[in-house]
Design a protein around this motif. Structure first.
Motif, PDB file in Angstrom:
ATOM      1  N   GLN A 209       0.851  -1.189   0.000  1.00  0.00           N
ATOM      2  CA  GLN A 209       0.000   0.000   0.000  1.00  0.00           C
ATOM      3  C   GLN A 209       0.886   1.238   0.000  1.00  0.00           C
ATOM      4  OE1 GLN A 209      -2.143   0.351   3.733  1.00  0.00           O
ATOM      5  NE2 GLN A 209      -0.518  -0.735   4.796  1.00  0.00           N
ATOM      6  N   LEU A 210       0.291   2.341  -0.352  1.00  0.00           N
ATOM      7  CA  LEU A 210       1.045   3.598  -0.375  1.00  0.00           C
ATOM      8  C   LEU A 210       0.521   4.487   0.750  1.00  0.00           C
ATOM      9  CD1 LEU A 210       2.812   5.877  -1.389  1.00  0.00           C
ATOM     10  CD2 LEU A 210       1.314   6.130  -3.368  1.00  0.00           C
ATOM     11  N   ARG A 211       1.376   4.719   1.729  1.00  0.00           N
ATOM     12  CA  ARG A 211       0.992   5.551   2.876  1.00  0.00           C
ATOM     13  C   ARG A 211       1.759   6.870   2.795  1.00  0.00           C
ATOM     14  NH1 ARG A 211       2.696   0.791   6.798  1.00  0.00           N
ATOM     15  NH2 ARG A 211       4.372   0.952   5.266  1.00  0.00           N
ATOM     16  N   ILE A 212       1.009   7.937   2.763  1.00  0.00           N
ATOM     17  CA  ILE A 212       1.587   9.269   2.568  1.00  0.00           C
ATOM     18  C   ILE A 212       1.411  10.097   3.832  1.00  0.00           C
ATOM     19  CG2 ILE A 212       1.483  11.379   1.183  1.00  0.00           C
ATOM     20  CD1 ILE A 212       0.180   9.680  -1.043  1.00  0.00           C
ATOM     21  N   GLY A 213       2.441  10.802   4.213  1.00  0.00           N
ATOM     22  CA  GLY A 213       2.371  11.662   5.394  1.00  0.00           C
ATOM     23  C   GLY A 213       2.386  13.128   5.018  1.00  0.00           C
ATOM     24  N   ALA A 214       1.555  13.893   5.685  1.00  0.00           N
ATOM     25  CA  ALA A 214       1.522  15.337   5.449  1.00  0.00           C
ATOM     26  C   ALA A 214       1.404  16.042   6.788  1.00  0.00           C
ATOM     27  CB  ALA A 214       0.343  15.708   4.560  1.00  0.00           C
ATOM     28  N   THR A 215       1.946  17.239   6.847  1.00  0.00           N
ATOM     29  CA  THR A 215       1.858  18.024   8.076  1.00  0.00           C
ATOM     30  C   THR A 215       0.758  19.048   7.948  1.00  0.00           C
ATOM     31  OG1 THR A 215       4.217  17.764   8.317  1.00  0.00           O
ATOM     32  CG2 THR A 215       3.178  19.421   9.702  1.00  0.00           C
ATOM     33  N   ALA A 216      -0.030  19.158   8.972  1.00  0.00           N
ATOM     34  CA  ALA A 216      -1.164  20.078   8.920  1.00  0.00           C
ATOM     35  C   ALA A 216      -0.791  21.478   9.384  1.00  0.00           C
ATOM     36  CB  ALA A 216      -2.293  19.551   9.792  1.00  0.00           C
TER      37      ALA A 216
ATOM     38  N   ILE B  62       7.989  12.821  10.522  1.00  0.00           N
ATOM     39  CA  ILE B  62       9.386  12.362  10.502  1.00  0.00           C
ATOM     40  C   ILE B  62       9.502  10.994  11.172  1.00  0.00           C
ATOM     41  CG2 ILE B  62      11.723  12.839  11.362  1.00  0.00           C
ATOM     42  CD1 ILE B  62      10.929  15.862  11.227  1.00  0.00           C
ATOM     43  N   GLN B  63       8.902  10.863  12.347  1.00  0.00           N
ATOM     44  CA  GLN B  63       9.025   9.604  13.083  1.00  0.00           C
ATOM     45  C   GLN B  63       8.299   8.464  12.369  1.00  0.00           C
ATOM     46  OE1 GLN B  63      11.230   9.333  15.293  1.00  0.00           O
ATOM     47  NE2 GLN B  63      11.571  11.547  15.276  1.00  0.00           N
ATOM     48  N   ALA B  64       7.158   8.766  11.780  1.00  0.00           N
ATOM     49  CA  ALA B  64       6.435   7.723  11.041  1.00  0.00           C
ATOM     50  C   ALA B  64       7.221   7.287   9.813  1.00  0.00           C
ATOM     51  CB  ALA B  64       5.058   8.238  10.634  1.00  0.00           C
ATOM     52  N   MET B  65       7.859   8.232   9.180  1.00  0.00           N
ATOM     53  CA  MET B  65       8.699   7.924   8.006  1.00  0.00           C
ATOM     54  C   MET B  65       9.890   7.064   8.456  1.00  0.00           C
ATOM     55  SD  MET B  65       8.491   9.245   4.780  1.00  0.00           S
ATOM     56  CE  MET B  65       9.393   8.720   3.338  1.00  0.00           C
ATOM     57  N   ALA B  66      10.516   7.476   9.530  1.00  0.00           N
ATOM     58  CA  ALA B  66      11.713   6.771  10.009  1.00  0.00           C
ATOM     59  C   ALA B  66      11.392   5.354  10.455  1.00  0.00           C
ATOM     60  CB  ALA B  66      12.352   7.563  11.149  1.00  0.00           C
ATOM     61  N   SER B  67      10.191   5.155  11.002  1.00  0.00           N
ATOM     62  CA  SER B  67       9.844   3.825  11.491  1.00  0.00           C
ATOM     63  C   SER B  67       9.195   2.954  10.418  1.00  0.00           C
ATOM     64  CB  SER B  67       8.920   3.955  12.708  1.00  0.00           C
ATOM     65  OG  SER B  67       7.722   4.602  12.328  1.00  0.00           O
ATOM     66  N   GLY B  68       9.209   3.422   9.190  1.00  0.00           N
ATOM     67  CA  GLY B  68       8.709   2.605   8.086  1.00  0.00           C
ATOM     68  C   GLY B  68       7.204   2.579   7.970  1.00  0.00           C
ATOM     69  N   GLN B  69       6.534   3.519   8.622  1.00  0.00           N
ATOM     70  CA  GLN B  69       5.080   3.546   8.571  1.00  0.00           C
ATOM     71  C   GLN B  69       4.546   4.346   7.382  1.00  0.00           C
ATOM     72  OE1 GLN B  69       2.901   2.140  11.425  1.00  0.00           O
ATOM     73  NE2 GLN B  69       4.773   0.992  11.068  1.00  0.00           N
ATOM     74  N   LEU B  70       5.427   5.023   6.689  1.00  0.00           N
ATOM     75  CA  LEU B  70       5.032   5.793   5.506  1.00  0.00           C
ATOM     76  C   LEU B  70       5.978   5.467   4.365  1.00  0.00           C
ATOM     77  CD1 LEU B  70       4.629   9.343   7.149  1.00  0.00           C
ATOM     78  CD2 LEU B  70       2.773   7.782   6.545  1.00  0.00           C
ATOM     79  N   GLU B  71       5.440   5.501   3.154  1.00  0.00           N
ATOM     80  CA  GLU B  71       6.291   5.348   1.978  1.00  0.00           C
ATOM     81  C   GLU B  71       6.764   6.713   1.480  1.00  0.00           C
ATOM     82  OE1 GLU B  71       3.556   3.216   2.319  1.00  0.00           O
ATOM     83  OE2 GLU B  71       5.117   1.764   2.820  1.00  0.00           O
ATOM     84  N   MET B  72       5.945   7.700   1.700  1.00  0.00           N
ATOM     85  CA  MET B  72       6.202   8.998   1.081  1.00  0.00           C
ATOM     86  C   MET B  72       5.642  10.110   1.958  1.00  0.00           C
ATOM     87  SD  MET B  72       4.930   9.871  -2.724  1.00  0.00           S
ATOM     88  CE  MET B  72       3.578  10.952  -2.492  1.00  0.00           C
ATOM     89  N   ALA B  73       6.198  11.307   1.836  1.00  0.00           N
ATOM     90  CA  ALA B  73       5.672  12.443   2.608  1.00  0.00           C
ATOM     91  C   ALA B  73       6.101  13.745   1.952  1.00  0.00           C
ATOM     92  CB  ALA B  73       6.188  12.394   4.037  1.00  0.00           C
TER      93      ALA B  73
END
Lengths: 328, 282
Positions: free
Chosen positions: A40-47, A85-96
């Motif tokens: 799956q593709l999990r994307i992170g964004a900052t609000a 940042i932490q979600a990306m670092a822990s492999g919970q996101l593919e992209m942000a």
């Protein structure tokens, strides 16, 4: 912190009908090849900055990328930069998408497992933005020097325009940002900073300014965005100092995901400006702008700046605290 | 007699040009001006070899480069299904415009791409199409290519007789341009779409800035050359090619230089809309 906790803390709002709940990591059994590997593709964004725009942008990307990749696409919006940042670092996101300083933080934590791969470029080829020091128009402050001993609102420790870059620029001008102001605090976001300034919580705040230069004036950024929404009047504020330009916020991707996935995602996102210019504008991006490929080298200055900032803070904390500043 | 006929058939087969040969399996990239004609996984040109190897690594399948005498022959091969990606010029693209589309075009320099621009005119002027701009005095806000030559070329591609334009007026910015247009100092304000947005959206939602103007034209100039794929290429494969080529100038500069030579120019590649190589098409 456990992975799922990060996801829960991130999983704020965004989901479209037909998508599974935030935090689901169950791969589609029909996927094959690189799709199966990614799942799956999990994307992170900052609000932090202008969340309605951010939300619209990522909702549109969600549909678009789902169609192209065939992957379930989920978007997670964090309340602050560190969550992504932490979600990306822990492999919970593919992209942000994150600011340059947030990327610098992620890069320091993840090394080559994260890379910037795209950033916006204006129709005129401009690829950077500014930090603006803003005061109320009815205040007596006209120069940076006028703010010595006054109160200041930063945005976030991981904000480039709202923290890292202006502090670096102040040092270059011979001012120690930790002792220059009488009191400092984090507002938590660009929008929050403007509102705090309006409410008299600070004498000045740092915020993002773009769509121009100090010479031409700015047409985008926190103040303009809020003014267009009718939340503030531009004429009620004054920019008295700027720092920049700094490279535009990168879209970053985990490099341990399949190369085909990275290439398809990059191609799809970059092509959108040309293939569907109306959608491009609808999701809050400037008309005529597009995306250019980015590399870690484009942000090395910011990485170095962040290292210097941390070294500076560690060097003499006690001495600076005695001057009354609220310490980061 | 049968032997003679057989001999003639063999001779004819041997005389067929490279365009009619069936290229080997794998991903096939065709272009004119390669050192060798026909398809090869081992081109003699070092940059061509590096590009081929790069593509093969990223696509995860065999890649061959196929050389042709000219761009028209490349188009024919693409039309016949003998190629997956083709370097074409605009005249040759016409031949395949029904079955193919460009995906990437060269970028002239760091700040100049195929800029999306507009021509704004006063509603009352009646100049509401590119053709009706004939004889106009254009207003520009910069002499930079992105704000001047590129939009002018775009206008010409969409049918405006730019040679009939009166001497150009240059002003400081888009606000000054709109003021000049309203004052009758010029007939069309030609600016990038970004500048139009900055100008017309304003900073106050209650104020309509551009209510008295109309867009007589909006578009990008035609791409004169491009990387072209067949329309039946799966969407994900198309975007994968875009994603691989977009950072080519950063990841493998010699390959970009090689491609630029085949494309006629370019420091990098930008994505394109499907109609980018069709003059005047939106």
């Amino acid at each position: 912190m456990h992975k799922s906790t990060w996801l829960k803390s991130l999983c704020v709002v965004l989901f479209l009908s037909g998508l599974s709940a935030c935090g689901s990591d169950k791969p589609d059994s029909e996927l094959t090849g690189w799709q199966k590997e990614v799942g799956q593709l999990r994307i992170g964004a900052t609000a932090g900055e202008d969340s309605p725009t951010t939300l619209a942008r990522w909702t549109a990307y969600q549909k678009y990328l789902n169609r192209i990749t065939g992957l379930e696409v989920q978007v997670f919006q964090a309340a602050d930069y560190n969550g992504v940042i932490q979600a990306m670092a822990s492999g919970q996101l593919e992209m942000a998408q994150m600011g340059p300083a947030a990327y610098a933080n992620a890069r320091e934590q993840m090394g080559e497992k994260v890379t910037p791969f795209l950033a916006l470029r204006s129709a005129e080829g401009v690829t950077g933005y500014y930090s603006a020091l803003v005061v109320r128009a009815d205040s007596p402050y006209r120069t940076l020097e006028d703010l010595r001993g006054k109160s200041l609102g930063y945005v976030d420790f991981n904000s480039t325009s709202g923290y890292l870059f202006p502090r670096w620029a102040m040092r270059k001008e011979g001012h120690d940002p930790d002792t220059f102001f009488g009191k400092t605090a984090m507002s938590g976001g660009h929008t929050q900073g403007v509102l705090a300034l309006a409410n008299g919580q600070f004498d000045a705040v740092f915020m993002v300014a773009s769509g121009g230069t100090p010479e031409t004036g700015f047409t985008s950024g926190s103040l303009n965005t809020l003014a267009r929404r009718g939340a503030v009047k531009i004429s009620d504020y004054r920019i008295i100092w700027t720092a920049g330009p700094m490279p535009n916020s990168p879209y970053v991707i985990r490099t341990d995901r399949p190369q085909a996935f990275q290439d398809i995602t990059r191609g799809a996102m970059a092509a959108l400006a040309y293939e569907d210019p109306q959608l491009w504008v609808d999701i809050g991006l400037l008309e005529g702008s597009d995306m250019q490929p980015m590399t870690p080298a484009d942000y090395q200055t910011v990485v170095d700046m962040r290292r210097a900032e941390i070294a500076e803070r560690r060097a003499a904390p006690a001495q600076k605290q005695s001057n009354g500043s609220t310490k980061p | 007699m049968i032997r003679v006929l057989g001999f003639i058939l063999i001779l004819l087969a041997l005389m067929q040009p490279a365009t009619a040969q069936t290229p080997p399996a794998g991903f096939r990239i065709g272009m004119a001006g390669l050192a060798e004609s026909g398809c090869s996984a081992t081109p003699s040109d070092a940059a061509a070899a590096a590009y081929r190897k790069h593509l093969e690594g990223r696509l995860g399948k065999p890649v061959v480069l196929c050389g042709y005498e000219d761009s028209k022959s490349v188009a024919t091969a693409l039309q016949d299904g003998q190629l997956d990606l083709a370097v074409l010029d605009q005249p040759s693209f016409k031949q395949v415009s029904k079955i193919a589309r460009p995906i990437l075009a060269p970028r002239v320099d760091a700040i100049t791409g195929r800029v999306l621009a507009v021509a704004l005119t006063l509603k009352t002027s009646g100049r509401d199409t590119p053709v009706k701009l004939a004889g106009s005095r254009p207003i520009f806000i910069s002499k930079l290519a992105a704000s001047h030559q590129v939009p002018l070329q775009g206008l010409a591609d969409f049918g405006a007789d730019t040679k009939s334009f009166k001497p150009e007026l240059f002003v400081a910015d888009e606000q000054a341009g709109l003021a000049a247009l309203r004052a009758g100092q010029g007939d069309a304000l030609i600016i990038t779409a970004g500048a139009r947005q900055r100008l017309c959206r304003g900073d106050d939602p209650k104020v309509v800035v551009c209510g008295d103007v109309v867009e007589a034209w909006r578009g990008r100039p035609t791409a004169l050359t491009g990387l072209v794929v067949r329309n039946d290429l799966p969407e994900a494969d198309r975007y994968q090619l875009v994603g691989i080529h977009l950072p080519l100038h950063q990841e493998l500069p010699e390959a970009m230089t090689f491609l630029a030579a085949k494309l006629g120019s370019g420091i990098a590649l930008d994505p394109t809309e499907a109609t980018a190589m069709q003059k005047g098409a939106r």
